[in-house]
Design an enzyme around this catalytic site. Structure first.
Site, PDB file in Angstrom:
ATOM      1  N   LYS A 100       0.853  -1.199   0.000  1.00 16.83           N
ATOM      2  CA  LYS A 100       0.000   0.000   0.000  1.00 16.83           C
ATOM      3  C   LYS A 100       0.886   1.246   0.000  1.00 16.83           C
ATOM      4  CE  LYS A 100      -3.840  -2.368   2.244  1.00 16.83           C
ATOM      5  NZ  LYS A 100      -4.690  -2.490   3.448  1.00 16.83           N
TER       6      LYS A 100
ATOM      7  N   GLU B  20      -3.709 -16.330   2.067  1.00 18.08           N
ATOM      8  CA  GLU B  20      -4.537 -15.571   2.996  1.00 18.08           C
ATOM      9  C   GLU B  20      -5.700 -16.438   3.440  1.00 18.08           C
ATOM     10  OE1 GLU B  20      -5.842 -11.282   2.180  1.00 18.08           O
ATOM     11  OE2 GLU B  20      -7.678 -12.435   1.823  1.00 18.08           O
TER      12      GLU B  20
ATOM     13  N   ASP C 171      -5.975 -13.323   8.244  1.00 13.66           N
ATOM     14  CA  ASP C 171      -6.526 -12.014   7.902  1.00 13.66           C
ATOM     15  C   ASP C 171      -7.691 -11.602   8.791  1.00 13.66           C
ATOM     16  OD1 ASP C 171      -6.590  -9.698   6.228  1.00 13.66           O
ATOM     17  OD2 ASP C 171      -8.355 -10.520   5.237  1.00 13.66           O
TER      18      ASP C 171
END
Length: 282
Positions: free
Chosen positions: A138, A198, A219
């Site tokens: 990100k 994940e 997650d």
């Protein structure tokens, strides 16, 4: 030229493009009109906040690009935690060049030091737990390498640099592939060594491991569920807590025994550090 401090980062290209954006078609019309061509300045870059420093070599490159003869004294090194009021750089050179480069240099150091400072706070929060802080993808487009450099200066470890250096199988991949097993099997068949899977439910752990996952991302699990997940994995692969991690929650997550905790906000929303550059005539 690639800067040796930041592997893979083309410093010259970054400096050239950043200055071109600021100078536009007309150049620094203010400095050209107001500052005599022969004028020289002495400047000091200083932090007005308590920060962890990052980006000084890049800042120096902006000044050197416009004045190859500028004299720069670096007073601290990247990765150093300093109190408010600390001098970071001293410069002496052509006044016009220094004024033209000032904003680009400051923007870079403010942004990267902000990232490093937030990162250092998260690292301190999990000290002693055995968990390692990771950054994420990100990042601001075009700035990934230097933002990930800043997280390293703050004490974090880099996660994937991009889509190329590890597989990360998420829910959408699983949905299209027809399940965790087929998704992991396809990644293995493609010859991918690092396969991160994940999982958001505990019953996904065994299928992921049986298929050959090398790293599990647990997650958006609360501390209790996360601890159960870590117990089920039982050290067979590294585990990672991820999703909505905040400074006030990270230690509780880290204490569950996870190998890693990843935090997107380090690069996504770290506030810029308050750093200034004061000039005086030489």
């Amino acid at each position: 030229m690639t800067d040796s401090v930041i592997e893979g980062f083309d410093l010259d290209a970054f400096v050239t493009a950043t200055l071109a954006e600021d100078l536009g078609p007309g150049g620094d019309i203010t400095s050209a009109a107001v500052i005599p061509a022969e004028a020289r300045f002495i400047g000091t870059m200083a932090s007005r906040d308590a920060i962890t420093v990052a980006g000084l070599p890049i800042a120096e490159a902006f000044f050197r690009h416009l004045d190859p003869d500028v004299v720069i004294e670096r007073l601290v090194e990247d990765g150093t935690a300093v109190p408010a009021g600390t001098d970071l750089l001293r410069l002496s050179g052509k006044a016009r060049a220094m004024l033209t480069a000032e904003r680009s240099a400051l923007n870079t150091v403010q942004h990267l030091s902000g990232i490093a400072t937030m990162t250092a706070a998260y690292v301190a929060a999990i000290q002693g737990t055995g968990a390692t802080l990771l950054d994420t993808r990100k990042t601001i487009p075009g700035l990934r390498l230097i933002e990930k450099y800043a997280t390293r200066m703050g004490g974090a470890q880099n996660h994937r640099v991009g889509l190329w250096d590890a597989a990360m199988i998420k829910d959408n991949h699983v949905a299209v592939a027809g399940g965790i097993g087929p998704a992991v099997a396809a990644a293995k068949a493609a010859g991918i060594a690092r396969i991160i899977v994940e999982v958001d439910e505990l019953d996904q752990i065994e299928p992921a491991l049986a298929a050959g996952a090398t790293h599990l991302l647990l997650d958006n699990m609360g501390p209790a569920k996360l601890a159960q997940g870590v117990a089920r994995v039982a050290g067979r692969v590294p585990t990672e807590a991820s999703g909505g991690v905040r400074l006030d929650t990270i230690r509780t997550l880290a204490e569950t025994g996870v190998t890693y905790v990843s935090v997107g906000r380090l690069t996504q929303s770290a506030p810029a550090a308050d750093i200034g550059l004061d000039f005086a005539a030489a």
